[in-house]
Design a protein around this motif. Structure first.
Motif, PDB file in Angstrom:
ATOM      1  N   GLN A 128       0.811  -1.217   0.000  1.00  0.00           N
ATOM      2  CA  GLN A 128       0.000   0.000   0.000  1.00  0.00           C
ATOM      3  C   GLN A 128       0.845   1.268   0.000  1.00  0.00           C
ATOM      4  OE1 GLN A 128      -2.480  -0.447   3.437  1.00  0.00           O
ATOM      5  NE2 GLN A 128      -3.662  -2.125   2.575  1.00  0.00           N
ATOM      6  N   ILE A 129       2.157   1.136   0.176  1.00  0.00           N
ATOM      7  CA  ILE A 129       3.033   2.312   0.220  1.00  0.00           C
ATOM      8  C   ILE A 129       3.343   2.738  -1.209  1.00  0.00           C
ATOM      9  CG2 ILE A 129       5.273   3.214   0.942  1.00  0.00           C
ATOM     10  CD1 ILE A 129       5.251   1.147   3.197  1.00  0.00           C
ATOM     11  N   PRO A 130       2.941   3.938  -1.608  1.00  0.00           N
ATOM     12  CA  PRO A 130       3.198   4.379  -2.984  1.00  0.00           C
ATOM     13  C   PRO A 130       4.680   4.599  -3.240  1.00  0.00           C
ATOM     14  CG  PRO A 130       2.340   6.192  -1.681  1.00  0.00           C
ATOM     15  CD  PRO A 130       2.263   4.971  -0.813  1.00  0.00           C
ATOM     16  N   ALA A 131       5.091   4.366  -4.464  1.00  0.00           N
ATOM     17  CA  ALA A 131       6.488   4.565  -4.826  1.00  0.00           C
ATOM     18  C   ALA A 131       6.910   6.004  -4.603  1.00  0.00           C
ATOM     19  CB  ALA A 131       6.729   4.165  -6.277  1.00  0.00           C
ATOM     20  N   THR A 132       6.006   6.938  -4.872  1.00  0.00           N
ATOM     21  CA  THR A 132       6.229   8.353  -4.584  1.00  0.00           C
ATOM     22  C   THR A 132       5.214   8.774  -3.545  1.00  0.00           C
ATOM     23  OG1 THR A 132       6.967   8.770  -6.838  1.00  0.00           O
ATOM     24  CG2 THR A 132       6.323  10.682  -5.527  1.00  0.00           C
ATOM     25  N   PRO A 133       5.640   9.101  -2.311  1.00  0.00           N
ATOM     26  CA  PRO A 133       4.688   9.450  -1.272  1.00  0.00           C
ATOM     27  C   PRO A 133       3.791  10.594  -1.708  1.00  0.00           C
ATOM     28  CG  PRO A 133       6.894   9.245  -0.371  1.00  0.00           C
ATOM     29  CD  PRO A 133       7.033   9.209  -1.861  1.00  0.00           C
ATOM     30  N   PRO A 134       2.468  10.472  -1.538  1.00  0.00           N
ATOM     31  CA  PRO A 134       1.559  11.539  -1.935  1.00  0.00           C
ATOM     32  C   PRO A 134       1.663  12.739  -1.007  1.00  0.00           C
ATOM     33  CG  PRO A 134       0.352   9.839  -0.780  1.00  0.00           C
ATOM     34  CD  PRO A 134       1.761   9.326  -0.957  1.00  0.00           C
ATOM     35  N   LEU A 165      10.148  16.385   3.336  1.00  0.00           N
ATOM     36  CA  LEU A 165       9.905  17.550   4.187  1.00  0.00           C
ATOM     37  C   LEU A 165       9.997  18.829   3.368  1.00  0.00           C
ATOM     38  CD1 LEU A 165       9.589  18.756   7.104  1.00  0.00           C
ATOM     39  CD2 LEU A 165      12.089  18.863   7.157  1.00  0.00           C
ATOM     40  N   GLU A 166      11.016  18.932   2.544  1.00  0.00           N
ATOM     41  CA  GLU A 166      11.183  20.114   1.707  1.00  0.00           C
ATOM     42  C   GLU A 166       9.981  20.304   0.792  1.00  0.00           C
ATOM     43  OE1 GLU A 166      14.807  21.671  -1.023  1.00  0.00           O
ATOM     44  OE2 GLU A 166      13.669  19.986  -1.855  1.00  0.00           O
ATOM     45  N   ALA A 167       9.533  19.207   0.164  1.00  0.00           N
ATOM     46  CA  ALA A 167       8.399  19.297  -0.762  1.00  0.00           C
ATOM     47  C   ALA A 167       7.131  19.734  -0.034  1.00  0.00           C
ATOM     48  CB  ALA A 167       8.185  17.957  -1.450  1.00  0.00           C
ATOM     49  N   ASP A 168       6.896  19.171   1.145  1.00  0.00           N
ATOM     50  CA  ASP A 168       5.687  19.537   1.890  1.00  0.00           C
ATOM     51  C   ASP A 168       5.758  20.981   2.372  1.00  0.00           C
ATOM     52  OD1 ASP A 168       3.157  18.181   3.302  1.00  0.00           O
ATOM     53  OD2 ASP A 168       4.060  19.624   4.692  1.00  0.00           O
ATOM     54  N   LEU A 169       6.922  21.402   2.839  1.00  0.00           N
ATOM     55  CA  LEU A 169       7.065  22.784   3.300  1.00  0.00           C
ATOM     56  C   LEU A 169       6.923  23.771   2.150  1.00  0.00           C
ATOM     57  CD1 LEU A 169       9.869  22.496   5.986  1.00  0.00           C
ATOM     58  CD2 LEU A 169       7.599  23.489   6.334  1.00  0.00           C
ATOM     59  N   HIS A 170       7.429  23.421   0.986  1.00  0.00           N
ATOM     60  CA  HIS A 170       7.252  24.309  -0.166  1.00  0.00           C
ATOM     61  C   HIS A 170       5.763  24.488  -0.478  1.00  0.00           C
ATOM     62  CE1 HIS A 170      11.558  23.694  -1.956  1.00  0.00           C
ATOM     63  NE2 HIS A 170      11.541  24.488  -0.913  1.00  0.00           N
ATOM     64  N   GLN A 171       5.019  23.408  -0.443  1.00  0.00           N
ATOM     65  CA  GLN A 171       3.591  23.486  -0.712  1.00  0.00           C
ATOM     66  C   GLN A 171       2.868  24.240   0.394  1.00  0.00           C
ATOM     67  OE1 GLN A 171       1.805  19.790  -1.974  1.00  0.00           O
ATOM     68  NE2 GLN A 171      -0.102  20.271  -0.919  1.00  0.00           N
ATOM     69  N   HIS A 172       3.228  23.936   1.629  1.00  0.00           N
ATOM     70  CA  HIS A 172       2.649  24.573   2.815  1.00  0.00           C
ATOM     71  C   HIS A 172       2.845  26.092   2.758  1.00  0.00           C
ATOM     72  CE1 HIS A 172       3.045  24.677   7.551  1.00  0.00           C
ATOM     73  NE2 HIS A 172       2.240  25.610   7.104  1.00  0.00           N
ATOM     74  N   ILE A 173       4.070  26.506   2.528  1.00  0.00           N
ATOM     75  CA  ILE A 173       4.372  27.936   2.494  1.00  0.00           C
ATOM     76  C   ILE A 173       3.686  28.618   1.316  1.00  0.00           C
ATOM     77  CG2 ILE A 173       6.260  29.605   2.174  1.00  0.00           C
ATOM     78  CD1 ILE A 173       8.016  27.671   3.851  1.00  0.00           C
ATOM     79  N   GLU A 225      -3.409  19.048   7.712  1.00  0.00           N
ATOM     80  CA  GLU A 225      -2.496  18.388   6.779  1.00  0.00           C
ATOM     81  C   GLU A 225      -1.037  18.760   7.059  1.00  0.00           C
ATOM     82  OE1 GLU A 225      -3.272  16.099   4.533  1.00  0.00           O
ATOM     83  OE2 GLU A 225      -5.407  16.204   5.018  1.00  0.00           O
ATOM     84  N   HIS A 226      -0.699  20.018   6.910  1.00  0.00           N
ATOM     85  CA  HIS A 226       0.705  20.424   6.990  1.00  0.00           C
ATOM     86  C   HIS A 226       1.236  20.496   8.417  1.00  0.00           C
ATOM     87  CE1 HIS A 226       0.727  20.998   2.725  1.00  0.00           C
ATOM     88  NE2 HIS A 226      -0.231  21.901   2.781  1.00  0.00           N
ATOM     89  N   HIS A 227       0.472  21.115   9.328  1.00  0.00           N
ATOM     90  CA  HIS A 227       0.956  21.186  10.704  1.00  0.00           C
ATOM     91  C   HIS A 227       1.025  19.799  11.331  1.00  0.00           C
ATOM     92  CE1 HIS A 227       0.144  25.755  11.550  1.00  0.00           C
ATOM     93  NE2 HIS A 227       0.803  25.538  10.429  1.00  0.00           N
ATOM     94  N   ALA A 228       0.026  18.974  11.058  1.00  0.00           N
ATOM     95  CA  ALA A 228       0.037  17.613  11.601  1.00  0.00           C
ATOM     96  C   ALA A 228       1.227  16.828  11.044  1.00  0.00           C
ATOM     97  CB  ALA A 228      -1.274  16.905  11.274  1.00  0.00           C
TER      98      ALA A 228
END
Length: 241
Positions: free
Chosen positions: A63-69, A215-223, A91-94
């Motif tokens: 169930q683990i995607p090759a690229t984390p969503p 982390l970088e990808a999520d923070l870029h989207q978050h910001i 989503e982002h803070h959690a």
């Protein structure tokens, strides 16, 4: 969504499974399976040693995607201010509260074990710890001060009840802290050659780099969602009021 197309051979070592797909490390950490020093064990043997049901573990790995969503921001502009805040917090803070401590442990371990092989690794804990502390404080300020003010602004007819001469004041502080986080991420990326592991990297090292990349990808989207959607719309609401 399951994006795995090739069945996993249970006789493959857990180390190789993480090498092929580093985000599997999260499940192994949850299950207490050592994928670094104990990475030479087959998945079958590792499950047997831990008393885990092999079929259950295989099902979870599948169930683990090759690229984390990551959370999509495509529809963020269509959300109300309150809905967008809810999205950012849930989503982002959690994600940050879950991931930052996990990554801190990996970074300190890698720096301790491999600092002599690459002196740049010795710099990672200090940079990361400062970024983590700032992000933790940043989220609290948003959740306790700025976000409630934006909710109040959305529900009111003007800026009088939000507690600031202008909501632009705390927004400027948050954006400056976003810039600080961006600089830290750039430094972490530079010191790790773009999150690229050397040939000799162990699986803990590879899991650390995979986590930093995510982390970088999520923070870029978050910001992006805050700087380019939430904050401008809140300021526009204030001016219109």
């Amino acid at each position: 969504m399951n994006t795995t197309t090739t069945p996993i051979d249970p006789n493959t070592t857990v180390g190789e499974l993480v090498t092929r797909q580093p985000n599997r490390s999260r499940l192994f950490e949850e299950l207490g399976i050592d994928y670094c020093c104990g990475g030479h064990k087959s998945l079958r043997q590792a499950c047997a040693d831990k008393g885990l049901n092999l079929d259950d573990v295989l099902a979870r790995l599948a169930q683990i995607p090759a690229t984390p969503p990551r959370s999509s921001h495509e529809a963020a502009a269509e959300l109300s201010l309150g809905q967008l805040i809810d999205h950012i917090v849930t989503e982002h803070h959690a994600y940050l509260r879950r991931e930052l401590p996990r990554l801190a442990q990996l970074i300190h371990k890698v720096a301790c074990v491999h600092g002599e092989e690459d002196e740049r690794l010795a710099s990672l804990p200090g940079i990361y710890d400062a970024m983590q502390a700032e992000l933790t404080d940043h989220m609290l300020k948003e959740e306790q001060i700025l976000f409630p003010a934006i909710r109040t602004l959305e529900e009111s007819e003007g800026p009088g009840e939000v507690g600031f001469a202008s909501i632009g004041q705390p927004i400027q502080v948050m954006m400056a802290e976003h810039d600080s986080t961006g600089r830290a991420l750039e430094t972490l990326r530079r010191l790790t050659d773009g999150f690229t592991p050397p040939d000799w990297a162990c699986n803990t090292y590879r899991a650390m780099l995979d986590g930093l990349r995510e982390l970088e990808a999520d923070l870029h989207q978050h910001i992006h969602e805050e700087n380019n959607i939430l904050f401008p719309r809140a300021l526009e609401k204030e001016r219109a009021g």
